[in-house]
Enzyme design. Sequence first.
Site, PDB file in Angstrom:
ATOM      1  N   SER A  92       5.188   4.491  -2.752  1.00 31.59           N
ATOM      2  CA  SER A  92       4.324   4.568  -1.576  1.00 31.59           C
ATOM      3  C   SER A  92       4.193   6.007  -1.086  1.00 31.59           C
ATOM      4  CB  SER A  92       4.862   3.646  -0.482  1.00 31.59           C
ATOM      5  OG  SER A  92       3.929   3.463   0.550  1.00 31.59           O
ATOM      6  N   ASP A 229      -1.909   7.173   1.644  1.00 28.23           N
ATOM      7  CA  ASP A 229      -0.693   7.600   0.969  1.00 28.23           C
ATOM      8  C   ASP A 229      -0.842   7.345  -0.528  1.00 28.23           C
ATOM      9  OD1 ASP A 229      -0.668   4.853   1.156  1.00 28.23           O
ATOM     10  OD2 ASP A 229       1.465   4.679   1.572  1.00 28.23           O
ATOM     11  N   ASP A 231      -0.037   5.023  -2.687  1.00 24.47           N
ATOM     12  CA  ASP A 231      -0.487   3.745  -3.224  1.00 24.47           C
ATOM     13  C   ASP A 231      -1.551   3.080  -2.366  1.00 24.47           C
ATOM     14  OD1 ASP A 231       1.275   3.132  -1.149  1.00 24.47           O
ATOM     15  OD2 ASP A 231       1.976   1.292  -2.106  1.00 24.47           O
ATOM     16  N   ASP A 233      -1.657   1.708   0.507  1.00 25.66           N
ATOM     17  CA  ASP A 233      -1.446   0.589   1.423  1.00 25.66           C
ATOM     18  C   ASP A 233      -1.532   1.070   2.872  1.00 25.66           C
ATOM     19  OD1 ASP A 233       0.989   1.954   1.394  1.00 25.66           O
ATOM     20  OD2 ASP A 233       2.217   0.128   1.380  1.00 25.66           O
TER      21      ASP A 233
END
Length: 437
Positions: A92, A229, A231, A233
Amino acid sequence: MFGTSGIRGPVGEVVTGDLALSVGRALATTGAERVVIGRDPRDSGRFLADALSAGLRECGSDVINIGLAATPTVARSVKWKNADAGVSITASHNPSTDNGIKLWNPSGQAFDAEQRSEITRRIEEEDFDLSAWDETGEEKRWNGANDQHVKTLAETVDVDSLSVVVDVGNGAGGVTADALYELGCDVETLNAQPDGRFPARPSEPTAENCQSLCDHVDATDADLGIAHDGDADRMMAVNENGEFVSGDVLLTLFARQRAGEGETIATPVDTSLIVEDVLAEQGGDVVRTQVGDVYVAERATESGVVFGGEQSGAWIWPDQTLCPDGPLAACRLAELIAKEGPLSELAAGVGEYPIRRKNIEVEDKEELMAALSTSVTDRYDDTTTIDGVRVSLPEGWFLIRASGTEPLIRIAAEARDPDAADEVFTMADTFVTDHLN
């Protein structure tokens, strides 16, 4: 083994190929017959995905590999491909030295505590059902996941033409730019080349890390800046004047847009009072959770909860998916601006309350937190202990909680005016310092 966002840590120390192999074996042994795998741009994700796939297939599961993809794309793909589970290989917003493993249900909800415990038990006991040589699983590649995510967003959101700058942060969030383009927006990207070293900026989309995006939006006629960020999410935003918008303000705007009379939004115990005050004006309510989007998602499954959010940038619309979906949040925000006006004016209409925060390094956070919880609950009547101890006061609130990842006690306090915020913070700080002396 599992934190609030899956398994995460330094590659070669906490996160290894052996661990990924074991997670794959354990997941298959629990009955996941078909599993989607995707990864963020970190180079270590290549061998971790290979190892995880090997563990799954060794125990008879079939694998659908979607390659480089945002975490919400992976989570949504579980349902799209009629799979039993999904796995994101990602750390992440952590630095490039880290990687991790997140596990997803078909609903888009992260594995809950019971599921995580079962995976952990099987790994620790090496309790795997290895398949016979002619009963192992197969891996297939699906290259359509990103296109399906874009298509879904374009069908979900209605946006008149806007000028949007998307700072992908060298991560996996390029789907946001594609979706906004399909919706008719004028899109410019920053740091759109996937690179797991994150050379352009640190992966976490904080105000400090997004200064280049702020400067770029300010220097152009863009209506909105979006930052993700690694990834994707998480989603944070910059208004048309190049000003970073706080997570509490974004949370309030999303909640106000979604929650009507008698409806509820889920949000952690450290969220601003402004959310409750604004929702109360339209008959909505707030339910508090532990800090962490996995806990927000769990509450978002309950009847009457129409939205969940965390001021760090995780936004959940349960009618779409229970995974924090940064690209969906970006499109929803663009839709809001197109319909209701500039983000600067929307944010000004919400306002912000003064909040004070402090971290204190301690040797034994669990023992100290137990003593603090007892003292605070003995002193105050209106307390919540689902994550640390939170005290509601007429003038505001304070929260004392242990960090989930570091040897720290975190203090937060908020009130509706600065003097009251200082006073409430002093109450909380005094409790901690008295127990340290």
